[in-house]
Design an enzyme around this catalytic site. Structure first.
Site, PDB file in Angstrom:
ATOM      1  N   GLU A 114      38.929  40.211  37.787  1.00 22.97           N
ATOM      2  CA  GLU A 114      38.885  40.197  39.647  1.00 22.97           C
ATOM      3  C   GLU A 114      40.604  40.212  40.249  1.00 22.97           C
ATOM      4  OE1 GLU A 114      36.571  38.519  37.880  1.00 22.97           O
ATOM      5  OE2 GLU A 114      34.598  38.397  39.248  1.00 22.97           O
ATOM      6  N   CYS A 142      37.685  34.439  43.903  1.00 15.18           N
ATOM      7  CA  CYS A 142      37.920  35.859  43.231  1.00 15.18           C
ATOM      8  C   CYS A 142      37.031  36.708  44.692  1.00 15.18           C
ATOM      9  CB  CYS A 142      37.318  36.526  42.318  1.00 15.18           C
ATOM     10  SG  CYS A 142      38.393  36.170  40.537  1.00 15.18           S
ATOM     11  N   GLU A 161      43.086  34.053  29.408  1.00 12.67           N
ATOM     12  CA  GLU A 161      43.689  32.541  29.977  1.00 12.67           C
ATOM     13  C   GLU A 161      44.536  31.718  30.245  1.00 12.67           C
ATOM     14  OE1 GLU A 161      40.059  31.911  26.916  1.00 12.67           O
ATOM     15  OE2 GLU A 161      38.288  32.775  29.588  1.00 12.67           O
ATOM     16  N   CYS A 182      33.436  34.716  40.182  1.00 14.70           N
ATOM     17  CA  CYS A 182      33.785  33.390  41.306  1.00 14.70           C
ATOM     18  C   CYS A 182      33.834  32.890  42.452  1.00 14.70           C
ATOM     19  CB  CYS A 182      34.301  32.815  40.780  1.00 14.70           C
ATOM     20  SG  CYS A 182      36.565  33.345  40.510  1.00 14.70           S
ATOM     21  N   ASN A 211      40.330  39.403  32.575  1.00 16.27           N
ATOM     22  CA  ASN A 211      40.629  37.505  32.464  1.00 16.27           C
ATOM     23  C   ASN A 211      41.638  37.019  31.775  1.00 16.27           C
ATOM     24  OD1 ASN A 211      38.765  37.823  30.887  1.00 16.27           O
ATOM     25  ND2 ASN A 211      37.654  35.933  31.175  1.00 16.27           N
TER      26      ASN A 211
HETATM   27  N1  THU Z   1      35.712  34.445  34.880  1.00  8.85           N
HETATM   28  C1  THU Z   1      36.453  35.927  35.562  1.00  8.85           C
HETATM   29  O1  THU Z   1      37.480  36.624  34.180  1.00  8.85           O
HETATM   30  N2  THU Z   1      36.128  36.181  36.310  1.00  8.85           N
HETATM   31  C2  THU Z   1      34.632  34.938  37.075  1.00  8.85           C
HETATM   32  O2  THU Z   1      34.792  36.064  38.368  1.00  8.85           O
HETATM   33  C3  THU Z   1      34.550  34.307  36.977  1.00  8.85           C
HETATM   34  C4  THU Z   1      35.482  33.805  35.854  1.00  8.85           C
HETATM   35  C5  THU Z   1      36.477  33.961  33.983  1.00  8.85           C
HETATM   36  C6  THU Z   1      37.578  32.892  33.387  1.00  8.85           C
HETATM   37  C7  THU Z   1      37.430  32.842  32.305  1.00  8.85           C
HETATM   38  O3  THU Z   1      38.715  33.253  31.440  1.00  8.85           O
HETATM   39  C8  THU Z   1      36.642  33.199  31.838  1.00  8.85           C
HETATM   40  O4  THU Z   1      35.723  33.926  32.088  1.00  8.85           O
HETATM   41  C9  THU Z   1      35.087  31.686  31.435  1.00  8.85           C
HETATM   42  O5  THU Z   1      34.857  31.518  33.302  1.00  8.85           O
END
Ligand code: THU
Length: 136
Positions: A55, A94, A44, A91, A42
């Site tokens: 993902e 994704c 940000e 999520c 991820n």
């Molecule tokens: N996040 C993911 O990388 N994948 C997911 O399926 C759910 C959330 C990340 C996004 C953000 O950087 C952190 O988790 C907190 O939400």
């Protein structure tokens, strides 16, 4: 199917997550049908909505390199610089991106370690999905 290597690659990708805001780091490893692995983390952003999940990073890397056939994705998540203590499920956005490129047999592996993991069919995580066939 032995998912050891795929989970290891997801754990390695988690270390590269850019998470200065949530401090929640996610790693993913996406396996193509011909055996290649694409890692994702991820990433940000100060404008939170611009954040990209691990993902989707893996999928977008792979598709942009010409990959179209996928068999599985391993996902790990947890606090920065710590081993996962809970399963990190993908999520909704994704899941929808996976659905775009995944066949019916696509497997989603959520892992805490190479020994502790669960596998799901994408259709279990995203039932009654909306896909390309619905707009033809
Ligand atoms: N996040 C993911 O990388 N994948 C997911 O399926 C759910 C959330 C990340 C996004 C953000 O950087 C952190 O988790 C907190 O939400």
């Amino acid at each position: 199917m032995d998912y050891t290597n795929l989970i290891e690659q997801a754990l390695e990708a988690k270390k590269r997550a850019y998470t200065p805001y949530s401090h929640f780091s996610v790693g993913a490893a996406l396996l193509t049908r011909d055996g290649r692995i694409y890692q994702g983390c991820n990433i940000e952003n100060a404008s939170y909505g611009a954040t990209n999940c691990a993902e989707r990073t893996a999928f977008f890397k792979a598709v942009s390199e010409g990959e179209t056939e996928f068999v599985a994705i391993a996902i790990v998540g947890g606090m920065k610089e710590q081993k996962p203590v809970e399963y990190a499920y993908p999520c909704g956005i994704c899941r929808q991106v996976m659905n775009e490129f995944a066949d019916a047999d696509f497997q989603v592996i959520v892992a805490k370690s190479i020994r502790e993991y669960k596998t799901y069919m994408l259709s279990d995580l995203l039932p009654y999905s909306f896909g390309g066939e619905d707009i033809r």
